[in-house]
Design an enzyme around this catalytic site. Structure first.
Site, PDB file in Angstrom:
ATOM      1  N   ARG A  98      17.859  68.912  52.679  1.00 24.06           N
ATOM      2  CA  ARG A  98      17.460  68.058  53.802  1.00 24.06           C
ATOM      3  C   ARG A  98      18.563  67.970  54.852  1.00 24.06           C
ATOM      4  NH1 ARG A  98      14.032  63.029  51.276  1.00 24.06           N
ATOM      5  NH2 ARG A  98      12.936  64.231  49.695  1.00 24.06           N
ATOM      6  N   GLU A 169       5.302  68.471  56.053  1.00 23.70           N
ATOM      7  CA  GLU A 169       5.453  67.067  56.421  1.00 23.70           C
ATOM      8  C   GLU A 169       6.652  66.857  57.339  1.00 23.70           C
ATOM      9  OE1 GLU A 169       7.038  64.128  53.782  1.00 23.70           O
ATOM     10  OE2 GLU A 169       5.500  62.670  54.240  1.00 23.70           O
TER      11      GLU A 169
HETATM   12  N1  5AD Z   1      10.156  64.093  42.342  1.00 23.29           N
HETATM   13  C1  5AD Z   1       9.258  63.062  42.403  1.00 23.29           C
HETATM   14  N2  5AD Z   1       9.340  62.070  43.264  1.00 23.29           N
HETATM   15  C2  5AD Z   1      10.350  62.076  44.133  1.00 23.29           C
HETATM   16  N3  5AD Z   1      10.694  61.229  45.102  1.00 23.29           N
HETATM   17  C3  5AD Z   1      11.800  61.690  45.714  1.00 23.29           C
HETATM   18  N4  5AD Z   1      12.197  62.832  45.134  1.00 23.29           N
HETATM   19  C4  5AD Z   1      11.306  63.094  44.152  1.00 23.29           C
HETATM   20  C5  5AD Z   1      11.171  64.122  43.223  1.00 23.29           C
HETATM   21  N5  5AD Z   1      12.046  65.115  43.180  1.00 23.29           N
HETATM   22  C6  5AD Z   1       9.977  60.018  45.446  1.00 23.29           C
HETATM   23  C7  5AD Z   1      10.757  58.763  45.221  1.00 23.29           C
HETATM   24  C8  5AD Z   1      10.078  57.831  46.169  1.00 23.29           C
HETATM   25  C9  5AD Z   1       9.583  58.703  47.286  1.00 23.29           C
HETATM   26  C10 5AD Z   1      10.215  58.496  48.600  1.00 23.29           C
HETATM   27  O1  5AD Z   1       9.730  60.023  46.835  1.00 23.29           O
HETATM   28  O2  5AD Z   1      10.650  58.334  43.893  1.00 23.29           O
HETATM   29  O3  5AD Z   1       8.938  57.300  45.558  1.00 23.29           O
END
Ligand code: 5AD
Length: 489
Positions: A98, A169
């Site tokens: 990112r 996105e």
């Molecule tokens: N796998 C699953 N969920 C994720 N989030 C961020 N990175 C991951 C990942 N690698 C989710 C966080 C939050 C949202 C912003 O994205 O738990 O719910």
């Protein structure tokens, strides 16, 4: 030169592309003709825009989890395991990528290999390159979207779209203001014009790629009008570059009427502004994000937050819902927790789907309020930019006309303070420099006063802090005492 909302010329895009593809070695494998051939040959069931169009036509709500781990084999397995429980798949990108820190992402991959477990908080698509990403897409039977939080996602877009991802996105505002401290807004908007122009080039070849501005922003007491304004501007910016499949998003606030009104007004407003700016050839859909703020640690309580979001999304008629998991308070979820979040959500969507559309006076009133608020801010953005919304957006943030609660970006004024009213709806406590009409400001003030009277304390920043913590501590509103709770917490 000041930013302009103007379609990039092919020549400008091409010369920029040469630079972009050189920023990491995997960039040299990007090849537009083979990308087009690949998308042409891909089965319809693997294309995001087709899934959205079908859902919109049939009044269905698509289910989507978030998921991403460091290694290709593990990430593929994770998405294969989640696939039976959802309609469309994600690939959540790691934090190094990112920030365009591909060297560190590479180290993360190597350490993850050595450790036998993911040591990155997402999948690094740039490091895995076109080949790796193609193997991922080939191994899956459902559409896959790239989900991230990247102010400069140009190389990531080139690689992932070339590999067969069919949805992307983000946006120049929504992936800057809530995510970065000091990236100039003009720069991130310009980088996203590049991403949108790339999607426009796919569209010119008959390949539709879905574009989804990131709706929830900071996910912390964001009034619907504030996130809607960003969503509409990013939708317009994407349309100008030739994207034609737009999904506008919104994050659950918690009050059912306000949440339903938010999604319904978002659709109305998009049609209004897209047509005002001369776009009529596009596909529009909406996405509802389950609660993006702090979650309860306790898994049973977390399911309740998940279920309320599912109910709001379905009553609202959102085209897609992004689910949370019972592990939300503790970090990246396991596959099993993710599956549970999807199953809890699916059950609620089905039960609400069997009921007729919910229409109440309160929903109608909230819808009208949000639409008036958005019109007031949009009018000012357009005026500041002298008709140019890219310029208008930059100037609006500088002036505090657009102002996102709790956002880290230094350009964000942070002078607008949100607060919950006595019914849990998000209201504006201090409007800062947001040009809300006087009667709307009076409406917010009256609603906040009701709560202050009920709680026997003046509305204050303490109340705001209490609200930020409330849901993770089991209530919607941050009341001073737990006297009227329905449970023995
Ligand atoms: N796998 C699953 N969920 C994720 N989030 C961020 N990175 C991951 C990942 N690698 C989710 C966080 C939050 C949202 C912003 O994205 O738990 O719910």
């Amino acid at each position: 030169m000041m930013i302009e909302n103007k379609k990039l010329s092919r020549a400008d895009y091409q010369s920029e592309r040469e630079q972009v593809l050189q920023t990491w070695p995997t960039g040299r494998d990007v090849e537009f003709a083979s990308a087009i051939a690949r998308h042409r040959d891909m089965a319809g069931r693997k294309k995001f825009p087709e899934a959205l169009a079908r859902a919109a036509a049939n009044g269905r709500t698509l289910l989507q989890p978030r998921a991403g781990v460091a290694l290709l084999r593990e990430h593929t397995q994770l998405l294969q395991d989640l696939s039976p429980y959802c309609d469309v798949l994600p690939t959540t990108v790691d934090a190094y990528t990112r920030h365009n820190r591909y060297h560190e992402a590479q180290k993360g991959i190597e350490r993850s290999r050595a450790a036998g477990t993911s040591l990155l908080n997402g999948f690094p698509p740039v490091n895995h390159g076109v080949d790796g990403c193609r193997r991922l897409i080939d191994a899956l039977e459902k559409p896959v979207q790239v989900r991230h939080g990247t102010p400069d996602a140009r190389l990531m877009a080139e690689i992932t779209l070339c590999a067969g991802f069919s949805s992307f996105e983000g946006g120049g505002i929504s992936y800057n203001i809530p995510y970065a401290k000091s990236v100039p807004l003009e720069r991130s908007i310009r980088h996203w014009q590049y991403c949108d122009r790339l999607i426009g080039l796919y569209e010119e070849e008959g390949i539709r790629i879905n574009r989804e501005p990131f709706g929830p922003l900071t996910g912390t007491l964001v009034p619907p009008f504030a996130s809607h304004t960003v969503a509409l501007l990013e939708g317009l910016l994407a349309l100008e570059q030739g994207a034609k499949c737009i999904t506008l998003g919104y994050g659950q606030a918690g009050n059912l009427a306000q949440d339903i009104a938010a999604i319904r007004s978002l659709g109305n407003l998009a049609k209004h502004y897209f047509s005002e700016f001369g776009y009529d050839d596009y596909a529009l859909s909406t996405v509802f994000h389950q609660w993006m703020g702090g979650f309860p640690e306790n898994e049973a309580q977390a399911y309740s937050v998940i279920a309320l979001g599912a109910a709001a999304a379905k009553f609202a008629g959102a085209t897609k819902i992004i689910v949370k998991t019972p592990h939300e308070a503790s970090g990246v979820p396991t596959m099993e927790a993710n599956r549970s979040g999807l199953q809890a959500t699916a059950q609620m969507l089905n039960m609400i789907g069997d009921q007729k559309k919910l229409e109440t006076d309160e929903i109608a009133q909230e819808t009208a309020v949000i639409e008036r608020e958005v019109h007031a801010v949009m009018r000012k953005v357009i005026e500041l930019g002298a008709g140019d919304i890219a310029r208008g957006a930059v100037l609006a943030f500088e002036a505090g006309v657009m102002d996102i609660p709790f956002a880290p970006a230094s350009v964000n004024a942070g002078r607008m303070t949100p607060i919950r009213d006595n019914n849990g709806a998000i209201r504006v406590f201090a409007k800062g420099d947001i040009p809300l009409p006087d009667d709307i400001v009076a409406f917010h003030r009256e609603k906040i006063a009701e709560r202050a009277t009920c709680e026997g304390r003046a509305a204050s920043f303490q109340m705001v802090v209490d609200d930020v913590r409330a849901i993770s501590a089991s209530t919607l509103i941050g009341r001073p005492q737990a006297a009227n709770l329905d449970s023995p917490f």
